[in-house]
Scaffold this motif. Structure first.
Motif, PDB file in Angstrom:
ATOM      1  N   ALA A 182       0.849  -1.231  -0.037  1.00 39.39           N
ATOM      2  CA  ALA A 182       0.208  -0.066  -0.029  1.00 39.39           C
ATOM      3  C   ALA A 182       0.900   1.364  -0.122  1.00 39.39           C
ATOM      4  O   ALA A 182       0.547   2.206  -0.721  1.00 39.39           O
ATOM      5  CB  ALA A 182      -1.051   0.107   1.153  1.00 39.39           C
ATOM      6  N   LEU A 183       1.851   1.038   0.743  1.00 40.57           N
ATOM      7  CA  LEU A 183       2.715   2.522   0.803  1.00 40.57           C
ATOM      8  C   LEU A 183       3.998   2.169  -0.198  1.00 40.57           C
ATOM      9  O   LEU A 183       3.956   2.446  -1.313  1.00 40.57           O
ATOM     10  CB  LEU A 183       2.940   2.743   2.354  1.00 40.57           C
ATOM     11  CG  LEU A 183       1.932   2.908   3.240  1.00 40.57           C
ATOM     12  CD1 LEU A 183       2.432   3.100   4.747  1.00 40.57           C
ATOM     13  CD2 LEU A 183       1.247   4.336   2.705  1.00 40.57           C
ATOM     14  N   PHE A 184       5.003   1.753   0.470  1.00 43.69           N
ATOM     15  CA  PHE A 184       6.352   1.534  -0.053  1.00 43.69           C
ATOM     16  C   PHE A 184       6.894   0.509   0.878  1.00 43.69           C
ATOM     17  O   PHE A 184       6.590  -0.138   1.995  1.00 43.69           O
ATOM     18  CB  PHE A 184       7.144   2.908  -0.162  1.00 43.69           C
ATOM     19  CG  PHE A 184       7.251   3.723   0.598  1.00 43.69           C
ATOM     20  CD1 PHE A 184       6.469   5.036   0.625  1.00 43.69           C
ATOM     21  CD2 PHE A 184       7.412   3.439   2.010  1.00 43.69           C
ATOM     22  CE1 PHE A 184       6.591   6.052   1.309  1.00 43.69           C
ATOM     23  CE2 PHE A 184       7.628   4.782   2.945  1.00 43.69           C
ATOM     24  CZ  PHE A 184       7.072   5.779   2.489  1.00 43.69           C
ATOM     25  N   PRO A 185       8.095  -0.019   0.402  1.00 43.15           N
ATOM     26  CA  PRO A 185       8.853  -1.180   1.258  1.00 43.15           C
ATOM     27  C   PRO A 185       9.008  -0.923   2.776  1.00 43.15           C
ATOM     28  O   PRO A 185      10.085  -0.328   3.039  1.00 43.15           O
ATOM     29  CB  PRO A 185      10.152  -1.352   0.281  1.00 43.15           C
ATOM     30  CG  PRO A 185       9.856  -0.912  -0.767  1.00 43.15           C
ATOM     31  CD  PRO A 185       9.047   0.087  -0.616  1.00 43.15           C
ATOM     32  N   ALA A 186       8.171  -1.217   3.489  1.00 38.55           N
ATOM     33  CA  ALA A 186       8.142  -0.735   4.851  1.00 38.55           C
ATOM     34  C   ALA A 186       9.139  -1.696   5.725  1.00 38.55           C
ATOM     35  O   ALA A 186       9.638  -1.119   6.588  1.00 38.55           O
ATOM     36  CB  ALA A 186       6.618  -1.188   5.540  1.00 38.55           C
ATOM     37  N   ALA A 187       9.542  -2.797   5.363  1.00 37.73           N
ATOM     38  CA  ALA A 187      10.368  -3.618   6.249  1.00 37.73           C
ATOM     39  C   ALA A 187      11.883  -2.843   6.068  1.00 37.73           C
ATOM     40  O   ALA A 187      12.723  -2.650   7.044  1.00 37.73           O
ATOM     41  CB  ALA A 187      10.641  -4.983   5.646  1.00 37.73           C
ATOM     42  N   THR A 188      12.160  -2.448   4.885  1.00 39.68           N
ATOM     43  CA  THR A 188      13.589  -1.881   4.426  1.00 39.68           C
ATOM     44  C   THR A 188      13.550  -0.532   5.067  1.00 39.68           C
ATOM     45  O   THR A 188      14.567  -0.289   5.945  1.00 39.68           O
ATOM     46  CB  THR A 188      13.840  -1.741   3.039  1.00 39.68           C
ATOM     47  OG1 THR A 188      13.756  -3.187   2.446  1.00 39.68           O
ATOM     48  CG2 THR A 188      15.182  -1.106   2.819  1.00 39.68           C
ATOM     49  N   LEU A 189      12.475   0.450   5.268  1.00 33.65           N
ATOM     50  CA  LEU A 189      12.400   1.638   5.810  1.00 33.65           C
ATOM     51  C   LEU A 189      12.554   1.485   6.997  1.00 33.65           C
ATOM     52  O   LEU A 189      13.359   2.046   7.962  1.00 33.65           O
ATOM     53  CB  LEU A 189      11.078   2.363   5.358  1.00 33.65           C
ATOM     54  CG  LEU A 189      10.955   3.740   5.828  1.00 33.65           C
ATOM     55  CD1 LEU A 189      11.964   4.808   5.338  1.00 33.65           C
ATOM     56  CD2 LEU A 189       9.670   4.027   5.537  1.00 33.65           C
ATOM     57  N   LEU A 190      11.907   0.583   7.964  1.00 33.00           N
ATOM     58  CA  LEU A 190      12.010   0.169   9.249  1.00 33.00           C
ATOM     59  C   LEU A 190      13.344  -0.148   9.851  1.00 33.00           C
ATOM     60  O   LEU A 190      13.890   0.443  10.614  1.00 33.00           O
ATOM     61  CB  LEU A 190      10.932  -0.840   9.808  1.00 33.00           C
ATOM     62  CG  LEU A 190      10.945  -1.286  11.006  1.00 33.00           C
ATOM     63  CD1 LEU A 190      10.459  -0.259  12.091  1.00 33.00           C
ATOM     64  CD2 LEU A 190      10.060  -2.256  11.552  1.00 33.00           C
ATOM     65  N   CYS A 191      13.990  -1.104   9.036  1.00 35.23           N
ATOM     66  CA  CYS A 191      15.344  -1.483   9.462  1.00 35.23           C
ATOM     67  C   CYS A 191      16.198  -0.062   9.252  1.00 35.23           C
ATOM     68  O   CYS A 191      17.358   0.144   9.986  1.00 35.23           O
ATOM     69  CB  CYS A 191      15.832  -2.288   8.460  1.00 35.23           C
ATOM     70  SG  CYS A 191      15.077  -4.097   8.831  1.00 35.23           S
ATOM     71  N   ASN A 192      16.180   0.458   8.091  1.00 34.57           N
ATOM     72  CA  ASN A 192      17.139   1.824   7.933  1.00 34.57           C
ATOM     73  C   ASN A 192      16.842   2.876   8.890  1.00 34.57           C
ATOM     74  O   ASN A 192      17.713   3.415   9.295  1.00 34.57           O
ATOM     75  CB  ASN A 192      16.851   2.229   6.273  1.00 34.57           C
ATOM     76  CG  ASN A 192      17.572   1.425   5.400  1.00 34.57           C
ATOM     77  OD1 ASN A 192      18.280   0.557   5.798  1.00 34.57           O
ATOM     78  ND2 ASN A 192      17.178   1.503   4.350  1.00 34.57           N
TER      79      ASN A 192
END
Length: 128
Positions: free
Chosen positions: A28-38
């Protein structure tokens, strides 16, 4: 050796975050897992370099293990880059731009906040 062990642990945590984050949110948004890790990695590295490593009494080897090993393998610029290209190729230019801006400004802000928090004096185990 410590950097390698910490790198394995960081990579495993990165993988676990990828499994735990709701795929619907990422779609729905954008790659949330990568954003959270970063985001969390930027905060952690800001905290460590802002005085957190000294607060933990980490040796040079310990600091290298946590910063280069764990955080280095936990965060992922290559995934961010590939995911941005994928969004662009899928015709999602707006999402790609939002992802890039959120990643850049959010990561910078969290690194700064982590550094500021690490530099504060403590009393009784809490941040004052």
């Amino acid at each position: 050796m410590y950097v390698g062990i910490a790198g394995v642990l960081g990579a495993l945590c990165r993988y676990a975050v990828g499994l735990a984050v709701d795929p619907v949110l990422s779609a729905a948004l954008f790659p949330a897992a990568t954003l959270l890790c970063n985001y969390s990695g930027s905060f952690a590295l800001g905290w460590l370099s802002g005085g957190g490593a000294a607060r933990l009494s980490l040796s040079d080897n310990g600091r290298a293990a946590v910063a280069s090993g764990f955080v280095g393998s936990y965060t992922t610029f290559s995934a961010f880059s590939a995911e941005t290209i994928h969004l662009l190729q899928a015709g999602e230019g707006g999402k790609a731009l939002a992802y890039v801006l959120a990643s850049l400004w959010g990561g910078l802000a969290l690194a700064w906040i982590g550094g500021r928090l690490a530099g504060r004096k403590t009393s009784g185990g809490g941040v004052v």
